[in-house]
Scaffold this motif. Structure first.
Motif, PDB file in Angstrom:
ATOM      1  N   ASP A  42     -10.233  11.928   5.909  1.00  0.00           N
ATOM      2  CA  ASP A  42      -8.880  11.475   5.553  1.00  0.00           C
ATOM      3  C   ASP A  42      -8.710  11.630   4.045  1.00  0.00           C
ATOM      4  OD1 ASP A  42      -6.620  10.043   4.853  1.00  0.00           O
ATOM      5  OD2 ASP A  42      -7.066   8.318   6.121  1.00  0.00           O
ATOM      6  N   GLY A  75       0.822  -1.206   0.000  1.00  0.00           N
ATOM      7  CA  GLY A  75       0.000   0.000   0.000  1.00  0.00           C
ATOM      8  C   GLY A  75       0.846   1.241   0.000  1.00  0.00           C
ATOM      9  N   VAL A 135       2.969  12.950  12.627  1.00  0.00           N
ATOM     10  CA  VAL A 135       3.746  11.811  12.125  1.00  0.00           C
ATOM     11  C   VAL A 135       2.812  11.000  11.217  1.00  0.00           C
ATOM     12  CG1 VAL A 135       5.115   9.788  12.761  1.00  0.00           C
ATOM     13  CG2 VAL A 135       5.128  11.812  14.222  1.00  0.00           C
ATOM     14  N   GLY A 136       2.600  11.519  10.036  1.00  0.00           N
ATOM     15  CA  GLY A 136       1.687  10.867   9.081  1.00  0.00           C
ATOM     16  C   GLY A 136       0.242  11.026   9.498  1.00  0.00           C
ATOM     17  N   ARG A 139       7.461   9.831   7.367  1.00  0.00           N
ATOM     18  CA  ARG A 139       6.476   9.964   8.442  1.00  0.00           C
ATOM     19  C   ARG A 139       6.079  11.426   8.694  1.00  0.00           C
ATOM     20  NH1 ARG A 139       4.110   7.349   7.505  1.00  0.00           N
ATOM     21  NH2 ARG A 139       2.947   6.975   9.396  1.00  0.00           N
ATOM     22  N   PHE A 194      -9.229   1.759   5.327  1.00  0.00           N
ATOM     23  CA  PHE A 194      -7.859   1.589   5.819  1.00  0.00           C
ATOM     24  C   PHE A 194      -7.890   0.800   7.130  1.00  0.00           C
ATOM     25  CE2 PHE A 194      -4.304   3.905   8.211  1.00  0.00           C
ATOM     26  CZ  PHE A 194      -3.315   3.059   7.729  1.00  0.00           C
ATOM     27  N   LEU A 205      -5.720  11.686   2.352  1.00  0.00           N
ATOM     28  CA  LEU A 205      -4.295  11.421   2.139  1.00  0.00           C
ATOM     29  C   LEU A 205      -3.910  11.272   0.672  1.00  0.00           C
ATOM     30  CD1 LEU A 205      -1.522  10.775   3.378  1.00  0.00           C
ATOM     31  CD2 LEU A 205      -2.250   8.421   3.664  1.00  0.00           C
ATOM     32  N   TYR A 206      -4.827  10.765  -0.147  1.00  0.00           N
ATOM     33  CA  TYR A 206      -4.502  10.524  -1.560  1.00  0.00           C
ATOM     34  C   TYR A 206      -5.074  11.631  -2.452  1.00  0.00           C
ATOM     35  CZ  TYR A 206      -3.731   5.597  -0.068  1.00  0.00           C
ATOM     36  OH  TYR A 206      -3.309   4.437   0.540  1.00  0.00           O
TER      37      TYR A 206
END
Ligand SMILES: Cc1ncc(COP(=O)(O)O)c(C=O)c1O
Length: 387
Positions: free
Chosen positions: A202, A37, A97-98, A243, A124, A204-205
């Motif tokens: 979220d 992933g 951290v991410g 991270r 996820f 993130l992408y």
């Protein structure tokens, strides 16, 4: 040991279905992994160099708890430019951290014991665990291929109880590659407003979408004040190992997250923050190059899987395809194990991502084009035996 030393909420956590599987993969030779992933690309050179330069300059100290102000300013500018959503870098943005840490912070800061978070699935692997670790209760809400794996507003409304505190959205989605449409998100927004829910989004992408728009949830009318936006660098910029990520929210909420962060993490890695700043300043062409390559692979793997008799929903984001394996008559665990043993192709059973993943496997196309071609050939042999 005569007593259980671990806290019940920790002892009860299931190990991630992905880890278990990849421990086996690690012992095998010649495996083509469609299981990972994370980007197969190394972080683009200018971003790497920014990290190296910062170390050479001696930037080896903590930063402020919320992260370097230059990075927070650059994040605020990017969000404003791209989504017209405004955050004050002094009080409404923090570096984490991410997204992993940001999720932990959000849950810990929001949840009183027993409060519920609605988690649309498949999702996820960490979502449910993060809620449980914070003392909350994850309420899983299956989504379906016929809806593009988006939330059904009527199901969402039916899942709400007096204990519901938040809903955790994820678009583009891991593992389905689904991207939520504006229309569905407006429905979610209406429900969040009606029931006074916090929305943890979220994203993130967000830069990895193919031919559709990514809607930034807090940019929807009325949503800014009830949203915690999570984002980061891991996937967009191929920076998983650095991270670094961020959380953005109204100051009253962000203050809570920052309090937890201050006592658990102190500050996100300094080198990673410097690299992230470079990513925001000059990373866009590199992201575009990687995005195009993912898209090329997407256009190989999705029709390829469909032709094998594994119906695959067309993913418009992230780097995952999510084929249905019903034609083989196997469950997803058996399919993944046999495919690994007999053809040395690793995929992840859909149930690792929660209910709604039954009958599916996740195939990541963050793998070289040629490897995907080879994996499809191996899968064709497999399907000749079992299709
Ligand atoms: C949807 C989603 N959120 C969060 C994460 C964690 O990412 P990070 O590396 O930013 O902690 C992942 C990683 O796979 C993910 O897929």
């Amino acid at each position: 040991m005569t007593r259980e030393y671990l806290a019940t909420r920790v002892a009860g956590l299931k190990p991630s279905g992905i880890r278990k599987f990849f421990d086996i993969v690690a012992t095998m030779q010649d495996v083509i992994s469609l299981g990972i992933g994370e980007p197969d690309f190394t972080t683009p050179a200018p971003i790497l160099q920014a990290g190296i330069r910062s170390l050479e300059r001696g930037a080896t100290h903590y930063t402020s708890n919320a992260g370097q102000i230059e990075l927070r300013r650059a994040l605020a500018e990017q969000l404003k430019r791209q989504y017209r959503v405004e955050y004050n870098p002094d009080t409404e943005l923090m570096v984490t951290v991410g997204v992993s840490e940001a999720l932990y912070l959000a849950m810990t800061a929001l949840l009183n014991p027993g409060e519920e978070v609605i988690v649309p699935t498949p999702c996820f692997v960490a979502y449910q665990a993060e809620v449980t670790l914070a003392g909350g209760v994850p309420v899983e809400l299956p989504t379906y291929v016929e809806d593009g794996f988006q939330v059904r507003p009527q199901d969402l409304e039916a899942a709400i109880t007096p204990r519901t505190k938040a809903i955790l959205l994820s678009s583009p989605n891991n593992p389905t590659g689904g991207v939520a449409t504006r229309q569905v998100l407006l429905e979610v927004a209406r429900i969040a407003e009606k029931h006074d829910l916090v929305v943890i989004s979220d994203e993130l992408y967000d830069q990895l979408v193919y031919g559709v728009e990514h809607v930034c949830f807090p940019a929807l009318p009325g949503m800014w004040s009830r949203t915690i936006l999570l984002g980061g660098f891991s996937k967009n910029y191929a920076m998983t190992g650095w991270r670094v990520g961020f959380a953005a929210a109204p100051a009253e909420i962000l203050r809570g997250l920052l309090r937890v962060h201050q006592y658990t993490i102190m500050s996100a890695p300094t080198t990673a923050q410097e690299a992230a700043l470079e990513a925001l300043r000059n990373g866009a062409p590199h992201v575009e190059e990687m995005r195009r390559e993912y898209d090329r692979r997407r256009r190989l793997i999705v029709p390829g899987l469909n032709q094998l008799g594994l119906p695959t929903f067309e993913p418009h984001g992230a780097f995952y395809a999510f084929p249905h394996i019903g034609a083989t008559g196997m469950d997803e665990d058996t399919f993944a194990q046999k495919l690994l043993q007999e053809e040395k192709v690793a995929v992840v059973p859909g149930t690792a991502f929660g209910p709604g993943g039954e009958g599916y496997v996740r195939c990541s196309y963050a793998t070289a084009y040629e490897k995907i071609e080879e994996a499809l050939q191996r899968m064709e042999r497999f399907m000749r035996r079992y299709g």
